[in-house]
Write a protein that holds these residues in place. Structure first.
Motif, short mmCIF file in Angstrom:
data_model
loop_
_atom_site.label_atom_id
_atom_site.label_comp_id
_atom_site.label_asym_id
_atom_site.label_seq_id
_atom_site.Cartn_x
_atom_site.Cartn_y
_atom_site.Cartn_z
N UNK A 1 0.80 -1.23 0.00
CA UNK A 1 0.00 0.00 0.00
C UNK A 1 0.83 1.28 0.00
N UNK A 2 2.16 1.14 -0.01
CA UNK A 2 2.97 2.33 -0.20
C UNK A 2 3.19 2.61 -1.69
N UNK A 3 2.59 1.78 -2.56
CA UNK A 3 2.71 1.99 -4.01
C UNK A 3 2.02 3.30 -4.40
N UNK A 4 2.61 4.01 -5.33
CA UNK A 4 2.01 5.24 -5.84
C UNK A 4 1.05 4.96 -6.98
N UNK A 5 0.37 6.01 -7.42
CA UNK A 5 -0.60 5.86 -8.49
C UNK A 5 0.00 5.30 -9.77
N UNK A 6 1.20 5.76 -10.12
CA UNK A 6 1.85 5.29 -11.35
C UNK A 6 2.13 3.79 -11.27
N UNK A 7 2.59 3.32 -10.11
CA UNK A 7 2.89 1.90 -9.95
C UNK A 7 1.62 1.05 -10.01
N UNK A 8 0.54 1.54 -9.40
CA UNK A 8 -0.73 0.82 -9.45
C UNK A 8 -1.24 0.75 -10.89
N UNK A 9 -1.19 1.88 -11.60
CA UNK A 9 -1.64 1.90 -12.98
C UNK A 9 -0.81 0.95 -13.84
N UNK A 10 0.50 0.91 -13.60
CA UNK A 10 1.37 0.01 -14.38
C UNK A 10 1.02 -1.45 -14.11
N UNK A 11 0.75 -1.78 -12.85
CA UNK A 11 0.39 -3.16 -12.52
C UNK A 11 -0.92 -3.55 -13.18
N UNK A 12 -1.89 -2.64 -13.19
CA UNK A 12 -3.17 -2.92 -13.85
C UNK A 12 -2.96 -3.15 -15.34
#
Length: 230
Positions: free
Chosen positions: A108-119
């Motif tokens: 949950x320390x992931x940022x928005x860019x990292x979450x978007x990349x994973x998706x």
């Protein structure tokens, strides 16, 4: 790969966290939040209703936890991928989630860019693992005891005398390279074979081990102590 927005369900039992993730995703291009769930049961229901591309799944939730919800979603709605988004990156959380079918794992320390990349990664068929999780997997693999060096001329993947599930030595070699994070092209170069040959080995080892993707393959390699020799 379609250009339409990724349709996402968010599952987290903490209201503030859940609403914060939904708000964050709403600011990211190419993502549409179609539902949010307070537990695993509700997440499964929302998947049945909306058929999203991806579920961002917390692990520790009431009624039905994230691992069980992931297992049910992947079994009943295989077109929906699961990316775990959790506070925990310990082995007891990580490996059951991957084995249940999660293709991505973020903390949950992931940022928005990292979450978007994973998706985006899981939508395209790749694994959406954070760098920290990848490092953790490799560290655990490197600590696995009880491996013997191969004899001269044998494939270099370290394996027990009897490989699990009928794997051949070459399939174990390919599995070890997958666990090291190598792509098909990199594996082909490493083993001096064609990418078509690599794909054949991967298809065979996936069928034998009943894993569905590379993230599960990494978990399987760890569980069975399959890694490269030093």
């Amino acid at each position: 790969m379609t250009d339409r927005p990724a349709r996402v369900v968010v599952a987290d039992d903490q209201t503030v966290v859940r609403e914060g993730i939904v708000m964050l995703l709403g600011l990211l291009p190419g993502i549409e939040v179609v539902g949010s769930a307070a537990d695993g049961e509700e997440a499964v229901r929302l998947v049945a209703e909306h058929r999203p591309d991806v579920v961002l799944m917390d692990l520790r939730m009431p009624r039905c936890d994230g691992v069980e919800a992931t297992r049910r979603i992947r079994a009943e709605y295989p077109a929906t991928e699961v990316v775990v988004l959790t506070t925990y990156a310990d082995d007891a959380s990580l490996f059951p989630a991957l084995q249940a079918g999660a293709r991505g794992y973020l903390t949950k320390d992931a940022g928005g860019e990292e979450i978007a990349r994973a998706i985006a990664d899981v939508r395209s068929g790749a694994a959406g693992l954070s760098p920290q999780v990848q490092l953790r997997l490799l560290e655990r693999l490197s600590q696995t005891p009880g491996q013997d060096r191969p004899a001269a001329g044998e494939p270099r993947a370290a394996a027990r005398a009897e490989l699990p599930d009928g794997l051949t030595a070459r399939e174990a070699e390919v599995l070890a390279l997958i666990a090291d994070g190598l792509s098909n092209a990199e594996i082909a170069r490493e083993l001096f074979v064609s990418q078509a040959t690599v794909k054949t080995h991967i298809n065979n080892l996936f069928a034998k081990t009943a894993v569905r993707d590379r993230a599960q393959a990494v978990a399987y390699a760890f569980t069975h102590g399959i890694r490269r020799s030093s």
